[in-house]
Design an enzyme around this catalytic site. Structure first.
Site, PDB file in Angstrom:
ATOM      1  N   ASP A  69      40.947  32.256  28.454  1.00  0.00           N
ATOM      2  CA  ASP A  69      42.098  31.781  27.693  1.00  0.00           C
ATOM      3  C   ASP A  69      43.150  31.198  28.631  1.00  0.00           C
ATOM      4  O   ASP A  69      43.692  30.109  28.392  1.00  0.00           O
ATOM      5  CB  ASP A  69      42.680  32.938  26.879  1.00  0.00           C
ATOM      6  CG  ASP A  69      43.959  32.559  26.162  1.00  0.00           C
ATOM      7  OD1 ASP A  69      43.917  31.678  25.288  1.00  0.00           O
ATOM      8  OD2 ASP A  69      45.016  33.140  26.474  1.00  0.00           O
ATOM      9  N   GLU A 141      35.943  30.707  25.163  1.00  0.00           N
ATOM     10  CA  GLU A 141      36.883  31.122  26.208  1.00  0.00           C
ATOM     11  C   GLU A 141      36.185  31.967  27.270  1.00  0.00           C
ATOM     12  O   GLU A 141      36.456  31.814  28.472  1.00  0.00           O
ATOM     13  CB  GLU A 141      38.038  31.906  25.587  1.00  0.00           C
ATOM     14  CG  GLU A 141      38.976  31.043  24.761  1.00  0.00           C
ATOM     15  CD  GLU A 141      40.099  31.847  24.132  1.00  0.00           C
ATOM     16  OE1 GLU A 141      41.187  31.265  23.929  1.00  0.00           O
ATOM     17  OE2 GLU A 141      39.887  33.039  23.831  1.00  0.00           O
TER      18      GLU A 141
END
Length: 254
Positions: A69, A141
C-alpha cells in the site's frame, strides 16, 4: 529474528508442486522472475489458507499488503509529481486517491488474472472469496510489496508503468478531476484568449451514444475528447488541451 524470517520463507516455499508450477507460469506471463519465490507465494496466501494448514506454518499476505500500500502510493505520487506540474497539492492528492482506491486496485488485479492464483481455504473458496473485491485489492498491494522486497523500486516502477500509469495517461480517472477549470485558469494566467467547446460528432446507437468534443483557443483546435456524456467529452478535451499546452511550453524552453 533472522531465524524466524528464514522459517517463514521456507514454510511458504513448501507449497505443493502443482501450485508452484502455476506461479512459475504467472512469473513467465508477467515477465517478472522472483529471486525469492516464497515471497511471491506469500503475496497470494490468504489468512483462510493459513488457518486450514496450521501445521505447515504458512504466512498470510497481510504484512505484504501493508507494505505494498505504501509502495504503491509512493510510486503513483512520484509519477503524478513528474507528469502533472500544473496540479495543486490538493488536486494531486485527489487524483492519487482515485488511482489507489479499492475499485481501481480490483480492476488492476482482474486484468492481471490475480484471482486465479489466490490461495484460499475451502470455506472462503465456496463462498466466492476468489472474486471478493477487498481480497483482490489486497492481493494486488501484497504483490507490489513482495516485488519491492525482492527487487526494489527498480522493478516496481516498470511494473506500474505497464499496469497502472497507462490508465492515468489515457484519462481513466478524468471523472475525479475538473480539467475544464484547470484549463481555464491556465489560459487566464497567460492571457491566451477565449476557450470554446463544441460537439463535433455523435457516435453509436441512442442507448450507448458517445460524444466527440473539441476545445478551441482563439479559434484554433487545442484538444479533442470522447465521452459517454457531453460533460465527460468536454473534460477529456480539456485534459488533452492541457497536455498540448504543456508540450508547447517544453518546446519553447528547448
Amino acid at each position: 529474528m533472522n531465524n524466524r524470517r528464514m522459517n517463514v520463507r521456507n514454510a511458504n516455499a513448501t507449497l505443493p508442486l502443482a501450485i508452484r508450477k502455476k506461479f512459475d507460469e504467472l512469473q513467465e506471463r508477467l515477465g517478472i522472475p522472483f529471486n525469492n519465490h516464497a515471497l511471491l507465494y506469500n503475496a497470494f496466501t490468504h489468512s483462510s489458507y493459513v488457518n486450514e494448514h496450521r501445521r505447515k506454518k504458512f504466512t498470510d499476505n497481510e504484512r505484504l499488503e501493508f507494505l505494498g500500500d505504501a509502495v504503491l502510493e509512493l510510486g503513483v505520487s512520484r509519477y503524478l509529481y513528474s507528469t502533472e506540474p500544473t496540479m495543486t497539492e490538493g488536486e494531486l492528492t485527489k487524483l492519487r486517491a482515485a488511482i489507489v482506491c479499492e475499485p481501481s486496485l480490483v480492476k488492476f488485479s482482474n486484468e492481471l488474472g490475480f484471482g486465479n492464483y489466490i490461495l484460499l481455504g475451502k470455506g472462503e473458496e465456496q463462498t466466492g472469496g476468489r472474486m471478493r473485491p477487498a481480497l483482490l485489492a489486497d492481493v494486488f498491494e501484497a504483490f507490489i510489496g513482495a516485488l519491492y522486497i525482492d527487487q526494489g523500486m527498480e522493478a516496481v516502477t516498470p511494473f506500474l508503468e505497464k499496469v497502472v500509469f497507462p490508465k492515468i495517461s489515457v484519462g481513466a480517472f478524468s471523472h475525479v478531476m475538473d480539467y475544464k477549470s484547470r484549463l481555464q485558469e491556465i489560459v487566464q494566467q497567460n492571457n491566451n484568449g477565449q476557450l470554446q467547446y463544441e460537439i463535433i460528432e455523435e457516435k453509436g446507437p441512442a442507448h450507448a451514444k458517445k460524444f466527440v468534443t473539441v476545445v478551441r483557443l482563439g479559434g484554433h483546435d487545442l484538444g479533442t475528447g470522447l465521452g459517454k456524456s457531453k460533460k465527460e467529452a468536454e473534460q477529456e478535451a480539456a485534459r488533452h488541451a492541457i497536455q498540448e499546452l504543456k508540450s508547447r511550453q517544453v518546446e519553447g524552453e528547448n
